[in-house]
Design an enzyme around this catalytic site. Structure first.
Site, PDB file in Angstrom:
ATOM      1  N   HIS A  85       0.835  -1.218   0.000  1.00 47.52           N
ATOM      2  CA  HIS A  85       0.000   0.000   0.000  1.00 47.52           C
ATOM      3  C   HIS A  85       0.860   1.255   0.000  1.00 47.52           C
ATOM      4  O   HIS A  85       1.913   1.295   0.623  1.00 47.52           O
ATOM      5  CB  HIS A  85      -1.040  -0.008   1.126  1.00 47.52           C
ATOM      6  CG  HIS A  85      -0.516  -0.057   2.532  1.00 47.52           C
ATOM      7  ND1 HIS A  85      -0.367   1.057   3.307  1.00 47.52           N
ATOM      8  CD2 HIS A  85      -0.149  -1.107   3.315  1.00 47.52           C
ATOM      9  CE1 HIS A  85       0.069   0.706   4.512  1.00 47.52           C
ATOM     10  NE2 HIS A  85       0.210  -0.593   4.543  1.00 47.52           N
ATOM     11  N   ASP A  87      -0.586   4.293   0.769  1.00 45.74           N
ATOM     12  CA  ASP A  87      -1.141   5.283   1.705  1.00 45.74           C
ATOM     13  C   ASP A  87      -0.498   5.104   3.075  1.00 45.74           C
ATOM     14  O   ASP A  87       0.137   4.075   3.352  1.00 45.74           O
ATOM     15  CB  ASP A  87      -2.669   5.156   1.803  1.00 45.74           C
ATOM     16  CG  ASP A  87      -3.114   3.818   2.396  1.00 45.74           C
ATOM     17  OD1 ASP A  87      -2.495   2.779   2.060  1.00 45.74           O
ATOM     18  OD2 ASP A  87      -4.062   3.801   3.197  1.00 45.74           O
ATOM     19  N   ASP A 118       5.876   1.317   6.934  1.00 42.48           N
ATOM     20  CA  ASP A 118       4.467   0.889   6.748  1.00 42.48           C
ATOM     21  C   ASP A 118       3.796   1.788   5.737  1.00 42.48           C
ATOM     22  O   ASP A 118       3.164   2.762   6.105  1.00 42.48           O
ATOM     23  CB  ASP A 118       3.774   0.929   8.111  1.00 42.48           C
ATOM     24  CG  ASP A 118       2.325   0.461   8.073  1.00 42.48           C
ATOM     25  OD1 ASP A 118       1.893  -0.074   7.049  1.00 42.48           O
ATOM     26  OD2 ASP A 118       1.619   0.657   9.088  1.00 42.48           O
ATOM     27  N   GLU A 152      -5.309   1.092   2.546  1.00 37.31           N
ATOM     28  CA  GLU A 152      -5.085   0.066   3.563  1.00 37.31           C
ATOM     29  C   GLU A 152      -5.257   0.653   4.960  1.00 37.31           C
ATOM     30  O   GLU A 152      -5.783   0.004   5.855  1.00 37.31           O
ATOM     31  CB  GLU A 152      -3.675  -0.527   3.418  1.00 37.31           C
ATOM     32  CG  GLU A 152      -3.482  -1.833   4.166  1.00 37.31           C
ATOM     33  CD  GLU A 152      -3.007  -1.700   5.595  1.00 37.31           C
ATOM     34  OE1 GLU A 152      -2.946  -2.714   6.290  1.00 37.31           O
ATOM     35  OE2 GLU A 152      -2.683  -0.571   6.042  1.00 37.31           O
ATOM     36  N   GLU A 153      -4.823   1.891   5.128  1.00 36.39           N
ATOM     37  CA  GLU A 153      -4.839   2.499   6.461  1.00 36.39           C
ATOM     38  C   GLU A 153      -6.214   3.042   6.843  1.00 36.39           C
ATOM     39  O   GLU A 153      -6.385   3.621   7.902  1.00 36.39           O
ATOM     40  CB  GLU A 153      -3.772   3.596   6.560  1.00 36.39           C
ATOM     41  CG  GLU A 153      -2.342   3.124   6.314  1.00 36.39           C
ATOM     42  CD  GLU A 153      -1.803   2.180   7.386  1.00 36.39           C
ATOM     43  OE1 GLU A 153      -2.563   1.747   8.268  1.00 36.39           O
ATOM     44  OE2 GLU A 153      -0.605   1.858   7.313  1.00 36.39           O
ATOM     45  N   ASP A 179       4.845  -6.307   4.868  1.00 38.68           N
ATOM     46  CA  ASP A 179       4.176  -5.292   5.700  1.00 38.68           C
ATOM     47  C   ASP A 179       4.164  -5.784   7.146  1.00 38.68           C
ATOM     48  O   ASP A 179       3.230  -5.514   7.898  1.00 38.68           O
ATOM     49  CB  ASP A 179       2.748  -5.066   5.165  1.00 38.68           C
ATOM     50  CG  ASP A 179       2.118  -3.784   5.705  1.00 38.68           C
ATOM     51  OD1 ASP A 179       2.847  -2.952   6.266  1.00 38.68           O
ATOM     52  OD2 ASP A 179       0.891  -3.619   5.569  1.00 38.68           O
ATOM     53  N   HIS A 426       2.475   3.663  12.848  1.00 35.35           N
ATOM     54  CA  HIS A 426       1.258   4.344  13.332  1.00 35.35           C
ATOM     55  C   HIS A 426       1.561   5.337  14.457  1.00 35.35           C
ATOM     56  O   HIS A 426       0.640   5.853  15.069  1.00 35.35           O
ATOM     57  CB  HIS A 426       0.186   3.357  13.833  1.00 35.35           C
ATOM     58  CG  HIS A 426      -0.343   2.447  12.757  1.00 35.35           C
ATOM     59  ND1 HIS A 426      -1.540   1.770  12.849  1.00 35.35           N
ATOM     60  CD2 HIS A 426       0.160   2.100  11.551  1.00 35.35           C
ATOM     61  CE1 HIS A 426      -1.737   1.062  11.766  1.00 35.35           C
ATOM     62  NE2 HIS A 426      -0.705   1.232  10.957  1.00 35.35           N
TER      63      HIS A 426
HETATM   64  N1  BES Z   1       1.344  -3.649   8.814  1.00 36.09           N
HETATM   65  C1  BES Z   1       0.179  -3.705   9.626  1.00 36.09           C
HETATM   66  C2  BES Z   1      -0.172  -5.107  10.068  1.00 36.09           C
HETATM   67  C3  BES Z   1       0.765  -5.662  11.097  1.00 36.09           C
HETATM   68  C4  BES Z   1       0.977  -4.988  12.275  1.00 36.09           C
HETATM   69  C5  BES Z   1       1.348  -6.877  10.892  1.00 36.09           C
HETATM   70  C6  BES Z   1       1.819  -5.515  13.229  1.00 36.09           C
HETATM   71  C7  BES Z   1       2.180  -7.398  11.841  1.00 36.09           C
HETATM   72  C8  BES Z   1       2.427  -6.721  13.005  1.00 36.09           C
HETATM   73  C9  BES Z   1      -1.022  -3.142   8.893  1.00 36.09           C
HETATM   74  O1  BES Z   1      -0.704  -2.016   8.139  1.00 36.09           O
HETATM   75  C10 BES Z   1      -2.043  -2.720   9.910  1.00 36.09           C
HETATM   76  O2  BES Z   1      -1.817  -1.807  10.650  1.00 36.09           O
HETATM   77  N2  BES Z   1      -3.168  -3.432   9.946  1.00 36.09           N
HETATM   78  C11 BES Z   1      -4.284  -3.105  10.799  1.00 36.09           C
HETATM   79  C12 BES Z   1      -5.465  -3.804  10.192  1.00 36.09           C
HETATM   80  C13 BES Z   1      -6.790  -3.314  10.619  1.00 36.09           C
HETATM   81  C14 BES Z   1      -6.983  -1.836  10.428  1.00 36.09           C
HETATM   82  C15 BES Z   1      -7.884  -4.105   9.902  1.00 36.09           C
HETATM   83  C16 BES Z   1      -4.059  -3.609  12.215  1.00 36.09           C
HETATM   84  O3  BES Z   1      -3.464  -4.678  12.435  1.00 36.09           O
HETATM   85  O4  BES Z   1      -4.477  -2.905  13.132  1.00 36.09           O
HETATM   86 ZN    ZN Z   2      -0.525  -0.047   8.917  1.00 31.45          ZN
END
Ligand code: BES
Ligand code: ZN
Length: 457
Positions: A85, A87, A118, A152-153, A179, A426
């Site tokens: 992604h 974004d 990320d 994605e975010e 990711d 984040h």
């Molecule tokens: N890259 C992350 C997912 C991730 C976080 C994988 C930590 C492994 C370890 C992804 O960008 C993300 O933040 N996903 C969200 C998904 C949600 C909004 C559906 C998450 O995990 O909070």
């Molecule tokens: Zn993320």
């Protein structure tokens, strides 16, 4: 691969410059103020593919465009679907950044910028590796299809319709996503499990306006009292979640997996000091890695209500609200958990209050097969790219598209994370190691080579 190695060495600076260019674009997808910057970042990604001569489409959606690109088919060789992604999350709180979030700055070998790890930096490794192949060999040894989205975010709400519509184009043998994170600095990893998620927002409403807590307190239900009592019942003091039937479908950790987690070089004291906590907390009977990677959890993500200003105000507030989410593991069903939460909240709601519950996104947890030739190819490629063999880990985060790929296209995903747990995703001062950007690109270039040796059945 010598030519490619040399090419990547010689083009290290150029590849960094390109990453920095992308990082300067404030592609915050959730905030319409940044609309033009999101478009610009998507366009930039599309141009990378166009410059390499790949068939490229900027697919308009109800939200931000999805960039779809495709390299030429290679007879008899597997097809790989790369997802990433362009974004990023909002950069707030801005005052906590040492240098501005959209002015990439290098300190101690890391680039600091929103989206560095990320997912701009990680995603770009798979484009730069293809560029290395194209500019040295003139072609790729396998076909790659790229899906790089811009939402994605903020929930990927337009991704599923796109996947449905492009289902035939997207047929592949394996998906690749970078990711996630390495296990630790200097210890790359392949992630074979991710958690799922269900996300809730709850609002309670009492009297028609705020009241004097002396005059009315004790005779009128206080929405904050009620909300904290209700939310307090979600998890008990031993870290066990109290939602009805919550654990029914949870697949327990096997002894073999527990032993494998325990064999990883994880120092709890270092974990605690890095986070600034005195003690860990979680479900009784499980280690910290087991809790983080393979046990379901429930966390309140935000809570509001009442007087927040300076000094004391004796008020009985009219309303209160909270956001909370559960992270799920296989085989928990997000819909069933959602219904259990709804039922529990309804049962706990005291008389005299109105409640509204909003259900946000839901996705199941996932574990991918370890015994596939693609896993072996990835392990080999990481070993060569990083100079260290990867360990196999699970993660507590969620990437819902992994399930979508499995359900819609019938394929598994290789989760090859080049980030680190302390990359501040984040949060303020997000970073990505430039060495890992380079090693990740190298591993990706090797991955195409290793996968090309696999015979399709
Ligand atoms: N890259 C992350 C997912 C991730 C976080 C994988 C930590 C492994 C370890 C992804 O960008 C993300 O933040 N996903 C969200 C998904 C949600 C909004 C559906 C998450 O995990 O909070
Ligand atoms: Zn993320």
């Amino acid at each position: 691969m010598d030519k490619i190695e040399t090419y990547l060495d010689e083009n290290r600076q150029r590849n960094e410059d390109d990453l920095f260019e992308l990082l300067r674009m404030a592609s915050v997808s959730t905030d319409s103020q940044f609309q033009a910057e999101v478009e610009r970042a998507g366009q930039w990604v599309a141009e990378q593919f166009i410059d390499l001569g790949f068939i490229t489409e900027v697919v308009e959606t109800k939200g931000h465009p999805i960039i779809y690109a495709q390299t030429p088919p290679v007879e008899g060789a597997p097809v790989v679907l790369v997802y990433g992604h362009y974004d990023v999350q909002p950069p707030d709180p801005l005052e906590e950044w040492v240098t501005p979030p959209f002015e990439p700055t290098v300190r101690d070998g890391n680039v600091y910028a929103r989206g560095a790890t990320d997912d701009k930096g990680q995603m770009l490794t798979h484009i730069k590796s293809a560029q290395a192949w194209m500019e040295t060999e003139g072609s790729l040894p396998i076909q790659i299809k790229y899906v790089i989205e811009g939402e994605e975010e903020c929930g990927s709400s337009n991704l599923d319709p796109f996947l449905q519509q492009y289902k035939d184009h997207l047929q592949a043998d394996i998906a690749v996503i970078s990711d996630t994170s390495q296990f630790a600095k200097g210890q790359p990893a392949i992630t074979y499990g991710l958690k799922g998620i269900v996300y809730f927002e709850v609002f309670l409403e009492g009297p028609k306006q705020d009241l004097h807590s002396g005059t009315f307190g004790g005779a009128v239900s206080n929405p904050i009292n009620a909300l904290t009592q209700m939310l307090g019942k979600l998890v008990d003091g031993n870290g066990r979640i109290q939602i009805p039937e919550f654990y029914d479908d949870v697949i327990d950790l096997e002894q073999r997996e527990r032993e494998q987690f325990a064999s990883l070089p994880f120092a709890e004291s270092e974990f605690k000091s890095k986070l600034g906590i005195q003690e860990v907390f979680g479900e009784c009977g499980y280690t910290t890695l087991e809790r983080r990677w393979a046990r379901p959890t429930c966390d309140i993500n935000g809570i509001w209500g009442g007087y927040q200003g300076e000094g004391a105000k004796t008020v009985l507030p009219a309303r209160a609200g909270a956001k909370f989410s559960c992270r799920l593991v296989p085989d928990q069903n997000p819909d069933k958990v959602r219904d259990g939460v709804q039922q529990m909240l309804e049962e706990l709601l005291p008389a005299g209050l109105k409640m509204e519950v909003i259900h946000h996104h839901g996705a199941p947890g996932v574990v991918v097969a370890l015994d596939s030739p693609y896993m072996s190819a990835a392990a080999e490629a990481i070993g060569k790219g990083f100079g260290t063999k990867p360990v196999f880990i699970r993660e507590g985060g969620s990437i819902p598209v992994v399930t979508a790929f499995r359900e819609l296209l019938g394929i598994d995903t290789l989760l090859l994370g080049w980030g680190l747990d302390d990359d501040n995703t984040h949060s303020p001062n997000e970073k990505f190691s430039l060495d890992d950007y380079y090693r990740g690109t190298r591993a990706s270039a090797y991955l195409w080579h290793e996968i090309s040796k696999i015979k399709r059945d």
